[in-house]
Scaffold this motif. Structure first.
Motif, PDB file in Angstrom:
ATOM      1  N   PRO A 163       0.828  -1.214   0.000  1.00 33.85           N
ATOM      2  CA  PRO A 163       0.000   0.000   0.000  1.00 33.85           C
ATOM      3  C   PRO A 163       0.861   1.262   0.000  1.00 33.85           C
ATOM      4  CG  PRO A 163      -0.756  -1.549   1.669  1.00 33.85           C
ATOM      5  CD  PRO A 163       0.543  -2.081   1.137  1.00 33.85           C
ATOM      6  N   ARG A 164       0.409   2.269  -0.727  1.00 28.43           N
ATOM      7  CA  ARG A 164       1.093   3.565  -0.735  1.00 28.43           C
ATOM      8  C   ARG A 164       0.788   4.311   0.569  1.00 28.43           C
ATOM      9  NH1 ARG A 164      -1.917   6.094  -5.597  1.00 28.43           N
ATOM     10  NH2 ARG A 164      -3.503   4.841  -4.581  1.00 28.43           N
ATOM     11  N   GLU A 165       1.722   5.099   0.982  1.00 28.07           N
ATOM     12  CA  GLU A 165       1.501   5.981   2.122  1.00 28.07           C
ATOM     13  C   GLU A 165       0.490   7.066   1.716  1.00 28.07           C
ATOM     14  OE1 GLU A 165       2.697   5.662   5.239  1.00 28.07           O
ATOM     15  OE2 GLU A 165       3.517   3.752   4.527  1.00 28.07           O
ATOM     16  N   PRO A 166      -0.262   7.624   2.666  1.00 28.20           N
ATOM     17  CA  PRO A 166      -1.258   8.651   2.340  1.00 28.20           C
ATOM     18  C   PRO A 166      -0.686   9.843   1.575  1.00 28.20           C
ATOM     19  CG  PRO A 166      -1.634   7.845   4.544  1.00 28.20           C
ATOM     20  CD  PRO A 166      -0.343   7.225   4.074  1.00 28.20           C
ATOM     21  N   ALA A 167       0.497  10.304   1.936  1.00 28.45           N
ATOM     22  CA  ALA A 167       1.086  11.446   1.227  1.00 28.45           C
ATOM     23  C   ALA A 167       1.344  11.105  -0.233  1.00 28.45           C
ATOM     24  CB  ALA A 167       2.377  11.890   1.912  1.00 28.45           C
ATOM     25  N   ARG A 168       1.760   9.869  -0.514  1.00 30.11           N
ATOM     26  CA  ARG A 168       1.984   9.441  -1.901  1.00 30.11           C
ATOM     27  C   ARG A 168       0.656   9.375  -2.655  1.00 30.11           C
ATOM     28  NH1 ARG A 168       5.754   8.813  -5.988  1.00 30.11           N
ATOM     29  NH2 ARG A 168       4.450   8.013  -7.634  1.00 30.11           N
ATOM     30  N   ARG A 169      -0.386   8.890  -1.984  1.00 26.14           N
ATOM     31  CA  ARG A 169      -1.716   8.840  -2.617  1.00 26.14           C
ATOM     32  C   ARG A 169      -2.171  10.248  -2.995  1.00 26.14           C
ATOM     33  NH1 ARG A 169      -5.422   4.384   0.514  1.00 26.14           N
ATOM     34  NH2 ARG A 169      -3.717   3.096   1.246  1.00 26.14           N
ATOM     35  N   LYS A 170      -2.015  11.198  -2.091  1.00 26.79           N
ATOM     36  CA  LYS A 170      -2.406  12.585  -2.392  1.00 26.79           C
ATOM     37  C   LYS A 170      -1.610  13.104  -3.583  1.00 26.79           C
ATOM     38  CE  LYS A 170      -2.486  17.284  -0.599  1.00 26.79           C
ATOM     39  NZ  LYS A 170      -2.134  18.169   0.512  1.00 26.79           N
ATOM     40  N   GLN A 171      -0.304  12.859  -3.591  1.00 25.62           N
ATOM     41  CA  GLN A 171       0.541  13.293  -4.711  1.00 25.62           C
ATOM     42  C   GLN A 171       0.048  12.673  -6.017  1.00 25.62           C
ATOM     43  OE1 GLN A 171       4.647  12.112  -4.221  1.00 25.62           O
ATOM     44  NE2 GLN A 171       5.293  13.149  -6.062  1.00 25.62           N
ATOM     45  N   ASP A 172      -0.317  11.402  -5.993  1.00 23.11           N
ATOM     46  CA  ASP A 172      -0.824  10.726  -7.190  1.00 23.11           C
ATOM     47  C   ASP A 172      -2.147  11.328  -7.653  1.00 23.11           C
ATOM     48  OD1 ASP A 172       1.421   9.108  -7.088  1.00 23.11           O
ATOM     49  OD2 ASP A 172       0.343   7.334  -6.354  1.00 23.11           O
ATOM     50  N   VAL A 173      -3.043  11.631  -6.705  1.00 25.38           N
ATOM     51  CA  VAL A 173      -4.325  12.263  -7.050  1.00 25.38           C
ATOM     52  C   VAL A 173      -4.087  13.614  -7.708  1.00 25.38           C
ATOM     53  CG1 VAL A 173      -6.405  13.335  -6.079  1.00 25.38           C
ATOM     54  CG2 VAL A 173      -5.709  11.057  -5.316  1.00 25.38           C
ATOM     55  N   LEU A 174      -3.239  14.438  -7.111  1.00 20.29           N
ATOM     56  CA  LEU A 174      -2.957  15.759  -7.677  1.00 20.29           C
ATOM     57  C   LEU A 174      -2.321  15.642  -9.060  1.00 20.29           C
ATOM     58  CD1 LEU A 174      -1.723  17.590  -4.463  1.00 20.29           C
ATOM     59  CD2 LEU A 174      -3.925  17.885  -5.639  1.00 20.29           C
ATOM     60  N   GLY A 175      -1.469  14.647  -9.249  1.00 16.65           N
ATOM     61  CA  GLY A 175      -0.887  14.414 -10.567  1.00 16.65           C
ATOM     62  C   GLY A 175      -1.927  14.059 -11.608  1.00 16.65           C
ATOM     63  N   ARG A 176      -2.870  13.236 -11.224  1.00 14.85           N
ATOM     64  CA  ARG A 176      -3.929  12.867 -12.174  1.00 14.85           C
ATOM     65  C   ARG A 176      -4.819  14.053 -12.491  1.00 14.85           C
ATOM     66  NH1 ARG A 176      -6.307   7.022 -11.222  1.00 14.85           N
ATOM     67  NH2 ARG A 176      -6.915   7.351 -13.388  1.00 14.85           N
TER      68      ARG A 176
ATOM     69  N   PRO B 196     -30.057   8.208 -11.835  1.00 14.79           N
ATOM     70  CA  PRO B 196     -28.636   8.522 -11.982  1.00 14.79           C
ATOM     71  C   PRO B 196     -28.255   8.844 -13.418  1.00 14.79           C
ATOM     72  CG  PRO B 196     -28.929   6.166 -11.794  1.00 14.79           C
ATOM     73  CD  PRO B 196     -30.288   6.782 -11.615  1.00 14.79           C
ATOM     74  N   CYS B 197     -27.179   9.601 -13.540  1.00 13.88           N
ATOM     75  CA  CYS B 197     -26.595   9.926 -14.838  1.00 13.88           C
ATOM     76  C   CYS B 197     -25.079   9.885 -14.659  1.00 13.88           C
ATOM     77  CB  CYS B 197     -27.050  11.313 -15.278  1.00 13.88           C
ATOM     78  SG  CYS B 197     -26.397  11.812 -16.882  1.00 13.88           S
ATOM     79  N   LEU B 198     -24.393   9.245 -15.576  1.00 19.74           N
ATOM     80  CA  LEU B 198     -22.942   9.136 -15.523  1.00 19.74           C
ATOM     81  C   LEU B 198     -22.391   9.396 -16.916  1.00 19.74           C
ATOM     82  CD1 LEU B 198     -20.422   8.305 -13.833  1.00 19.74           C
ATOM     83  CD2 LEU B 198     -20.817   5.971 -14.658  1.00 19.74           C
ATOM     84  N   VAL B 199     -21.561  10.433 -17.039  1.00 22.28           N
ATOM     85  CA  VAL B 199     -20.942  10.765 -18.322  1.00 22.28           C
ATOM     86  C   VAL B 199     -19.499  11.168 -18.088  1.00 22.28           C
ATOM     87  CG1 VAL B 199     -23.107  11.557 -19.369  1.00 22.28           C
ATOM     88  CG2 VAL B 199     -21.604  13.198 -18.267  1.00 22.28           C
ATOM     89  N   ALA B 200     -18.703  11.069 -19.127  1.00 24.37           N
ATOM     90  CA  ALA B 200     -17.333  11.573 -19.081  1.00 24.37           C
ATOM     91  C   ALA B 200     -17.314  12.966 -19.698  1.00 24.37           C
ATOM     92  CB  ALA B 200     -16.403  10.642 -19.847  1.00 24.37           C
ATOM     93  N   LEU B 201     -16.639  13.883 -19.029  1.00 25.38           N
ATOM     94  CA  LEU B 201     -16.480  15.242 -19.541  1.00 25.38           C
ATOM     95  C   LEU B 201     -15.012  15.643 -19.468  1.00 25.38           C
ATOM     96  CD1 LEU B 201     -19.388  17.204 -17.777  1.00 25.38           C
ATOM     97  CD2 LEU B 201     -19.340  16.342 -20.125  1.00 25.38           C
ATOM     98  N   TRP B 202     -14.611  16.539 -20.378  1.00 27.83           N
ATOM     99  CA  TRP B 202     -13.315  17.171 -20.246  1.00 27.83           C
ATOM    100  C   TRP B 202     -13.368  18.087 -19.037  1.00 27.83           C
ATOM    101  CZ3 TRP B 202     -12.465  18.946 -25.979  1.00 27.83           C
ATOM    102  CH2 TRP B 202     -12.060  17.848 -26.734  1.00 27.83           C
ATOM    103  N   PHE B 203     -12.212  18.310 -18.422  1.00 30.24           N
ATOM    104  CA  PHE B 203     -12.196  19.148 -17.232  1.00 30.24           C
ATOM    105  C   PHE B 203     -10.869  19.881 -17.119  1.00 30.24           C
ATOM    106  CE2 PHE B 203      -9.777  15.597 -15.824  1.00 30.24           C
ATOM    107  CZ  PHE B 203      -8.932  16.079 -14.834  1.00 30.24           C
ATOM    108  N   LEU B 204     -10.869  20.861 -16.251  1.00 30.48           N
ATOM    109  CA  LEU B 204      -9.666  21.607 -15.889  1.00 30.48           C
ATOM    110  C   LEU B 204      -9.537  21.582 -14.379  1.00 30.48           C
ATOM    111  CD1 LEU B 204      -7.366  23.751 -16.445  1.00 30.48           C
ATOM    112  CD2 LEU B 204      -9.135  25.450 -15.953  1.00 30.48           C
ATOM    113  N   TRP B 205      -8.361  21.293 -13.890  1.00 28.17           N
ATOM    114  CA  TRP B 205      -8.009  21.427 -12.477  1.00 28.17           C
ATOM    115  C   TRP B 205      -7.198  22.717 -12.367  1.00 28.17           C
ATOM    116  CZ3 TRP B 205      -8.925  20.223  -7.680  1.00 28.17           C
ATOM    117  CH2 TRP B 205      -7.928  20.325  -6.704  1.00 28.17           C
ATOM    118  N   ASP B 206      -7.671  23.669 -11.566  1.00 33.71           N
ATOM    119  CA  ASP B 206      -6.973  24.951 -11.453  1.00 33.71           C
ATOM    120  C   ASP B 206      -6.039  25.015 -10.239  1.00 33.71           C
ATOM    121  OD1 ASP B 206      -8.564  25.422  -9.214  1.00 33.71           O
ATOM    122  OD2 ASP B 206      -9.729  27.031 -10.148  1.00 33.71           O
ATOM    123  N   GLY B 207      -5.801  23.876  -9.613  1.00 34.63           N
ATOM    124  CA  GLY B 207      -4.955  23.821  -8.433  1.00 34.63           C
ATOM    125  C   GLY B 207      -5.743  23.723  -7.146  1.00 34.63           C
TER     126      GLY B 207
END
Length: 152
Positions: free
Chosen positions: A7-20, A38-49
């Motif tokens: 298992p990854r450490e929590p800090a590594r998991r957070k880093q991986d999430v932010l990278g994605r 329910p409705c489930l769709v894929a959309l393009w997105f922007l992460w602004d930080g």
């Protein structure tokens, strides 16, 4: 990643999430209407930080549900590499979207919903909860954000 990886450490998991959030182009967007359909769709997105920005037609189920419900669940990954983000939603008409968000979205995706004739709304998602895990070995400790605050 393999099923037998430690298992990854929590800090590594957070880093991986932010990278994605920085590198992925599409995110699964889950919503429901007032009846719970329910409705489930894929959309393009922007992460602004800090927040996620998406755009979709105001009259389609996702647009209606995001506007009316005020919340969503976003998801990346397959069953062995999961990221779930629960968030509060605010809606903007094209004329009201912050220009910096719209321009960054267009630069990332190559598409500017403000241009082209058809009406698109914008949706700002503020993460409230984040979970991430690689299979069963990482189920413990999968909650990386609660109530809008990173726990790691």
């Amino acid at each position: 990643m393999t099923i037998t990886a430690p298992p990854r450490e929590p800090a590594r998991r957070k880093q991986d999430v932010l990278g994605r959030l920085e590198t992925e182009l599409d995110v699964w967007v889950a919503t429901a209407d007032a009846d719970g359909t329910p409705c489930l769709v894929a959309l393009w997105f922007l992460w602004d930080g800090r927040d996620v920005w998406m755009s979709t037609r105001p009259g389609n189920p996702t647009g209606r549900n995001l506007r009316a419900g005020g919340r969503t669940r976003l998801a990346f990954g397959d069953t062995r590499d999961v990221v779930l983000i629960d968030g509060a939603v605010a809606a903007y008409a094209s004329a009201g979207v912050p220009p910096a968000a719209a321009e960054a979205f267009a630069a990332k995706t190559g598409w500017d919903p403000r241009r082209g004739g058809a009406a698109y709304d914008w949706f700002w998602v503020r993460p409230c909860a984040v979970q991430a895990w690689h299979g069963v070995p990482e189920l413990r400790g999968r909650h990386l954000m609660r109530d809008g605050v990173w726990t790691v």
